[in-house]
Structures are given as C-alpha cells and as structure tokens.
Design an enzyme around this catalytic site. Structure first.
Site, mmCIF file in Angstrom:
data_model
loop_
_atom_site.group_PDB
_atom_site.id
_atom_site.type_symbol
_atom_site.label_atom_id
_atom_site.label_comp_id
_atom_site.label_asym_id
_atom_site.label_seq_id
_atom_site.Cartn_x
_atom_site.Cartn_y
_atom_site.Cartn_z
ATOM 1 N N SER A 24 44.697 130.467 1.307
ATOM 2 C CA SER A 24 44.689 130.908 -0.093
ATOM 3 C C SER A 24 43.273 131.145 -0.581
ATOM 4 O O SER A 24 42.296 130.739 0.060
ATOM 5 C CB SER A 24 45.355 129.852 -0.981
ATOM 6 O OG SER A 24 44.509 128.721 -1.116
ATOM 7 N N CYS A 25 43.152 131.786 -1.733
ATOM 8 C CA CYS A 25 41.827 132.041 -2.306
ATOM 9 C C CYS A 25 41.113 130.730 -2.625
ATOM 10 O O CYS A 25 39.902 130.596 -2.392
ATOM 11 C CB CYS A 25 41.943 132.918 -3.550
ATOM 12 S SG CYS A 25 43.022 132.264 -4.846
ATOM 13 N N ARG A 73 45.967 127.079 -14.903
ATOM 14 C CA ARG A 73 45.866 128.526 -15.087
ATOM 15 C C ARG A 73 45.352 128.781 -16.514
ATOM 16 O O ARG A 73 45.863 128.190 -17.473
ATOM 17 C CB ARG A 73 47.227 129.200 -14.892
ATOM 18 C CG ARG A 73 47.846 129.005 -13.502
ATOM 19 C CD ARG A 73 47.191 129.900 -12.468
ATOM 20 N NE ARG A 73 47.790 129.716 -11.151
ATOM 21 C CZ ARG A 73 48.823 130.412 -10.699
ATOM 22 N NH1 ARG A 73 49.389 131.332 -11.462
ATOM 23 N NH2 ARG A 73 49.291 130.203 -9.488
ATOM 24 N N ARG A 130 54.970 127.562 -16.165
ATOM 25 C CA ARG A 130 54.531 128.917 -15.858
ATOM 26 C C ARG A 130 55.285 129.980 -16.661
ATOM 27 O O ARG A 130 54.896 131.137 -16.683
ATOM 28 C CB ARG A 130 54.657 129.219 -14.365
ATOM 29 C CG ARG A 130 53.659 128.467 -13.513
ATOM 30 C CD ARG A 130 53.534 129.091 -12.145
ATOM 31 N NE ARG A 130 52.861 128.210 -11.210
ATOM 32 C CZ ARG A 130 52.535 128.541 -9.956
ATOM 33 N NH1 ARG A 130 52.835 129.741 -9.509
ATOM 34 N NH2 ARG A 130 51.937 127.678 -9.170
ATOM 35 N N ASN A 183 50.105 137.462 -11.444
ATOM 36 C CA ASN A 183 51.352 138.191 -11.685
ATOM 37 C C ASN A 183 52.574 137.286 -11.648
ATOM 38 O O ASN A 183 53.634 137.648 -12.157
ATOM 39 C CB ASN A 183 51.531 139.303 -10.639
ATOM 40 C CG ASN A 183 50.738 140.544 -10.977
ATOM 41 O OD1 ASN A 183 50.387 140.776 -12.121
ATOM 42 N ND2 ASN A 183 50.438 141.341 -9.966
#
Length: 482
Positions: A291-292, A373, A337, A323
C-alpha cells in the site's frame, strides 16, 4: 560598493545562471533521447523541467548536503557524461557534483572524475524492453500511464501497449478517458498529447498507440491479437487481491507476469528498495506493491531499525480521502466512512502496521496502527511514535536520515526535507514515497522515545514505487549511480 553596481552584478549573475540552466536542460534532453541516459538531481526528476525548476533544485541541494552545488557544476559534469560512450543509465548528477566538490583535487578535470565514478557502467547487462498492460484505469492507472508515456524515451525499458477496462468503450467513453488522462485536478495537465482514436479503439499518447481493451474477465483477453507478447500486467482495479484471483491474468495469451497495486494475499508484498531482492522474478510470477502507507513508512523504519533498533511503536496515518468514501453522507459497509469525506475527519483502520513485517520481519508484532481520513484530496502524513533500543537525539536522527537519503539502497525512497514551512500541498508530485520532515522530529528527554513525521504523496509517490518494482520484475533496471 555602490548599490546600483551591486544590483547590476546580481542581474548579470542571474542571467549567466539561467543561461547555464538552458544548456543543462539541452544536455539532459540529448542524453535521454539519444542515449537513454536519464539524469536526476538527488532523485528529483529533470526531464521536462524548466530553468526555474533547475535553479530551485540547486538551492534545495545547497541546504540538503551543506555544500554549494551550482548549476555551473552540473553543466560541467553533464557535459563530461555526454562525452562518454555509456550504456542506458540513470545517474544522479547531484550526487556526482557533490562528490566532485569533495574529491576534485584527486582528478585533473570533470571528465576524468566521471570516468572513474562510472567505470562499472560498461559491465552492465543489456536489457530487453518489456510490454506493459494496465488492467484498470483509475487514479493510480492514469498516473502510471502518464509516467510510463512521458518516460518512454527510446522505448528501451517499459512499453505501455494496452489498457483494459470493464466498461464498454464507445466514442464518448473513449474521449472521456482521454480527457481524464489529459487533465487532473490534483496533478495538473499531462505534459504531452492524448488523442482518442475511435476507429482503432485506442489512445494515441505522445504519438504512440495504446490499445483500449474492453473485458469482463482476464480470461477473455488474447493480447497477442494486438501484437503484445510476454506482457507485465499491472492490476490497479482492486478487484483481484489474492493469488488465485491474480493468477487468472496468467491465463491470458500474451501475459507473462502480474503486479498488483494494492496489498496482496498469498503473494510477495514488496516495498521496492527494502525487500525486492528476496524474490527472483525468474521464479515468481505474481507480485504486490503493498500500500501507499506501507511504502511510506517501511524505508524510514528500516533506517531506524538498522541504526537504533525498534522496541515497539505506533503509527497514525493522516490520510487524504479516497474514492472509497462518500461525497455526502450515505450508506457504507464500513463504520464512519459513510460520512461526507470533504467535511469530516474520519477515524478508520489501516493494515500498514502489520504489513511492514512482510518487508521487515524483525518488526513483526511491534507496531500498532490506525488512520484518520481528512478533507484533502491527496497528500498524507504518518506520525510514527517509536521506542528505540539506543539512546538518541534529534541531531542523531537527522544525521541518520540524511545519510540514508544521500547514499545506499534507499535513496530513491527517502527524501530529506529541510523546509520549515512544509505543508501537505507542498509534497504533491514528489516521486519518493517517504518525505522525512527533519524540522518536526521529537525526542524524549531520556532519548529512548521518538516521534517522526513522514509525508507522502499517496498517489504520485506510490505510483513511482510501482514503476520501480515493475522495472525490477521486468528486468529492465539500467545501470544507475546514486
């Protein structure tokens, strides 16, 4: 001295410096397009840069390495490189100029210095170009397409031949795909041409045909009908994440290897620069680029583990929204989320803490992790809180990270920031997956607990890690000097 005279001298110097910048850009272009030799400047890309970019990179280098590297030095070294018969290479001219400063009394001129430093280039093995297919064309897929096509050069490494989508590609859809490749709200316009070729169901990118293939399943595709053989399939759909599902790609005629741009189950999870050499592409067919966030923290954790030792720690990633989240409040299968991504900070989970152990087994069970997030579209930050074995200080840690960013196996992965005003928008477009914020590090009074702040462009930096791994899998890594 008269102030007007001083000002005139400053103007004259700036003109000379900019002229040197133009000459430098010309040499960079000639080396790339004529000889497939790519010059970088402390891992910063130089191709398609303007004069102001070149000057600013040299200013950064002065602060980073503590030595006054001027554009005149770079021109001298670049001209020396251009005068030699070298194989396709990737050379860090910043590092070379820095070393020339340190060792100039050992050589008669720049050319003799460059010959000595690049003496092993002649022994590098000849590489064969590799066909690439992008399976999926979302955020990461389009960035990969941009980078692959802007760095095609003479086509001696990775060649983007096709893009696979699940949706039908009629004239309207094809033009929409072309538009999404041309324009990006975060990364700006693509510095090239993109034409929708409806008749041939393709995109003409920088004058080169890239086929657009519609398929519901990998098994339905015969790449050989498009003249594509032995292709590396880069799956960026997120639909297939385990070995069984990813192996379906290998049933397609013309497919050879598979690279997943997400954490994978039952396949090697690779952070390039850290553990790729543990898996031989001659014997392994399916890879994951993890993953990043895993790519952001693992290089820094390796540097700390190798020098200070990690007892335990926690990472909190302050991550841009994705997204996967909702634009407005709506149903979502995961807690929190479902709330509006552009309006809320949202606590969620990340597997990066445990994923690190796949690349660094010595850290297994030592890290916890979570994520928040936040309402930015790109650009993320990891707050890494660690207890270390050896007593340390801010100065010691900065010295460690500067060394790893300057030399060794992680120079492509770690960027050392000296910017005391660094914010998330500043790191957009950084090719390194880990940006170490040297001005933010905290060390406890006893020197055993540290807090590190690691920035990362979770799209662009990660995409470059994918490409680095793709080159390793495809065995098209050129001779390099970092």
């Amino acid at each position: 001295m008269d102030k007007n005279m001083t000002y005139e001298k400053e103007l004259s110097f700036q003109a000379d410096r900019r002229r040197a910048g133009v000459k430098f850009i010309n040499i960079i272009s000639d080396l790339w397009y004529d000889k497939s030799i790519e010059l970088v400047f402390f891992r910063n890309q130089l191709i398609d840069r303007n004069v102001s970019d070149i000057i600013n990179l040299h200013e950064y280098a002065n602060a980073f390495v503590g030595k006054p590297i001027s554009v005149f030095d770079s021109v001298e070294i670049a001209a020396a490189i251009a005068s030699l018969d070298l194989p396709p290479s990737k050379l860090d001219i910043g590092k070379l100029a820095y070393e020339f400063h340190l060792e100039h009394d050992q050589y008669n001129d720049a050319k003799s210095f460059v010959i000595a430093k690049l003496k092993d280039a002649k022994e590098s093995k000849e590489i064969q170009p590799k066909n690439v297919v992008l399976y999926g064309f979302g955020r990461i897929g389009r960035l990969l397409a941009r980078e692959l096509m802007s760095k095609t050069g003479k086509g001696s490494q990775l060649r983007l031949r096709a893009i696979v989508t699940r949706d039908k590609n009629d004239a309207t859809t094809l033009e929409k795909r072309a538009s999404l490749l041309r324009h990006d709200s975060i990364h700006g316009d693509f510095q090239g041409s993109v034409i929708a070729d409806v008749e041939n169901n393709a995109l003409i990118i920088n004058g080169t045909t890239v086929h657009i293939i519609t398929a519901n399943a990998p098994e339905d595709i015969d790449y050989t009908t498009y003249g594509i053989e032995d292709a590396l399939i880069i799956d960026n759909t997120g639909a297939f994440t385990d070995e069984k599902a990813l192996a379906r790609h290998l049933t397609s005629k013309g497919a050879h290897k598979v690279l997943l741009t997400a954490p994978g189950k039952g396949v090697p999870n690779i952070v390039h620069g850290v553990n790729q050499n543990e898996y031989n592409p001659d014997t392994v067919d399916i890879f994951s680029a993890a993953s990043c966030t895993t790519n952001a923290i693992t290089p820094v954790l390796k540097a700390i583990e190798d020098t200070l030792g990690v007892v335990k720690g926690h990472l909190e990633t302050i991550h841009a929204y994705t997204n996967d989240q909702n634009l407005t409040d709506n149903m979502h299968k995961k807690y929190r989320r479902g709330r509006a991504a552009g309006l809320n900070m949202v606590i969620t989970e990340t597997g990066a803490g445990s994923a690190v152990a796949k690349a660094l087994p010595s850290l297994a069970g030592k890290l916890t992790s979570n994520a928040i997030r936040v309402p930015v579209p790109n650009g993320s930050l990891v707050v890494l809180t660690l207890e270390v074995n050896k007593q340390t200080s801010v100065e010691d840690i900065n010295a460690i990270m500067r060394k790893y960013a300057l030399e060794g196996e992680l120079v492509e992965q770690i960027k050392y920031s000296v910017n005391n005003e660094l914010v998330s928008s500043d790191i957009i477009g950084t090719s390194a997956p880990s940006i170490y914020d040297s001005n933010a590090t905290i060390v406890s009074a006893d020197g055993k607990n540290i807090v590190l702040y690691i920035w990362y462009d979770n799209e662009y930096g990660y995409s470059h890690q994918v490409i680095r791994l793709a080159k390793y899998i495809a065995k098209v890594r050129r001779f390099n000097y970092y």
